[in-house]
Design a protein around this motif. Structure first.
Motif, PDB file in Angstrom:
ATOM      1  N   LEU A  32       0.828  -1.203   0.000  1.00 22.85           N
ATOM      2  CA  LEU A  32       0.000   0.000   0.000  1.00 22.85           C
ATOM      3  C   LEU A  32       0.862   1.252   0.000  1.00 22.85           C
ATOM      4  CD1 LEU A  32      -2.960   0.856   0.044  1.00 22.85           C
ATOM      5  CD2 LEU A  32      -2.844   0.898   2.544  1.00 22.85           C
ATOM      6  N   GLU A  33       1.930   1.246   0.777  1.00 22.44           N
ATOM      7  CA  GLU A  33       2.818   2.405   0.814  1.00 22.44           C
ATOM      8  C   GLU A  33       3.501   2.619  -0.536  1.00 22.44           C
ATOM      9  OE1 GLU A  33       4.774   5.735   1.795  1.00 22.44           O
ATOM     10  OE2 GLU A  33       3.126   4.778   2.882  1.00 22.44           O
ATOM     11  N   ARG A  53       1.071   4.166  -2.960  1.00 20.62           N
ATOM     12  CA  ARG A  53       0.859   5.581  -2.692  1.00 20.62           C
ATOM     13  C   ARG A  53       1.960   6.438  -3.301  1.00 20.62           C
ATOM     14  NH1 ARG A  53      -0.702   4.423   3.576  1.00 20.62           N
ATOM     15  NH2 ARG A  53      -2.978   4.287   3.328  1.00 20.62           N
ATOM     16  N   ARG A  54       3.186   5.888  -3.368  1.00 22.06           N
ATOM     17  CA  ARG A  54       4.316   6.641  -3.901  1.00 22.06           C
ATOM     18  C   ARG A  54       4.469   6.482  -5.408  1.00 22.06           C
ATOM     19  NH1 ARG A  54       7.586   4.035   0.302  1.00 22.06           N
ATOM     20  NH2 ARG A  54       8.835   3.183  -1.404  1.00 22.06           N
TER      21      ARG A  54
END
Length: 257
Positions: A151-152, A155-156
């Motif tokens: 997920l991180e 997001r990036r």
């Protein structure tokens, strides 16, 4: 034994799964997906296990390990993996690649150690996750750790190619490559290039893989093979039989046992 469940944080973009090795190899069928997998059997014998990536397959892959080996994976829906992994899908086609070949080694080691700790906790009846909560049951901790990392990274990542979802939806419904190209406003060569980057193979191969999985779903539901062929979009039952054998290596009946 194999189990899977939908990833709540990632919505329809991924599922978490776990498998424990039995006495023989497991036939993994092509599905257009990419997986990040942790195994408690480290490639170098390390206590933290090993992390690797299984790219999109064009044919069945036989996965095997010593009986009792445990795998926990995060399987990304077609077109999602490249944003998480940072490489185009065609670089991983039919490959099993150490995650450290794609991400910084120190980051991968920390993640492997975290997954090993979570797996040990979830296997301890005194500390394990509550079955049915957090989508993970006894593998909830490692599954949640993989979800959080993915997920991180999403997001990036750069915004997704807007055509990818429409291509996948059209081919999943059995539309022709020409129809899909016209619907998304791309020439067939452009569609082929974008499909290679997003899915690992061109739209014709992706369509074959998606059709195979539609056929398997129908056959597993008890549908007669002749009707399976018609529903999934094959010319006839003989065409279905040839395609299943070409993509999986075995007849359709063997896959339903």
């Amino acid at each position: 034994m194999y189990q899977e469940w939908g990833s709540r944080p990632l919505g329809g973009r991924a599922v978490v799964w776990t498998r424990t090795a039995g006495a023989g190899p497991q036939r993994v069928l092509p599905d257009g997906c990419t997986d990040v997998i942790w195994s408690d059997a480290g490639s170098d014998g390390g206590a933290a296990g090993s992390l690797f990536v299984a790219g999109p397959d064009t044919r069945a892959h036989l996965a095997q390990g010593p009986p009792g080996t445990r795998w926990i994976g995060l399987r990304f829906a077609p077109g999602t993996g490249p944003a998480v992994l940072g490489v185009p899908a065609y670089e991983l086609r039919d490959q099993r690649v150490p995650l450290a070949a794609l991400w910084p080694g120190a980051e991968v080691r920390r993640l492997a150690e975290r997954l090993a700790e979570e797996a040990a906790r979830s296997a301890d009846p005194g500390q394990g996750a509550v079955p049915g909560r957090g989508g993970g049951g006894r593998s909830g901790g490692p599954g949640r750790a993989l979800e959080a990392v993915a997920l991180e990274r999403l997001r990036r990542a750069e915004p997704p190619d807007p055509a990818v979802g429409a291509v996948l939806a059209g081919l999943s419904r059995g539309r022709s490559v020409a129809e899909v190209a016209a619907a998304v406003g791309l020439g067939q060569r452009q569609l082929h290039r974008r499909s290679l980057a997003a899915f690992g193979y061109g739209p014709k191969t992706l369509a074959r893989v998606l059709r195979l999985n539609r056929a398997l779903d129908a056959a597993r539901a008890g549908t007669a093979f002749a009707e399976v062929a018609a529903l999934a979009g094959y010319a006839d039952q003989a065409h279905l039989a040839r395609e299943v054998k070409a993509l999986t290596g075995v007849p359709l009946g063997r896959l339903l046992v």
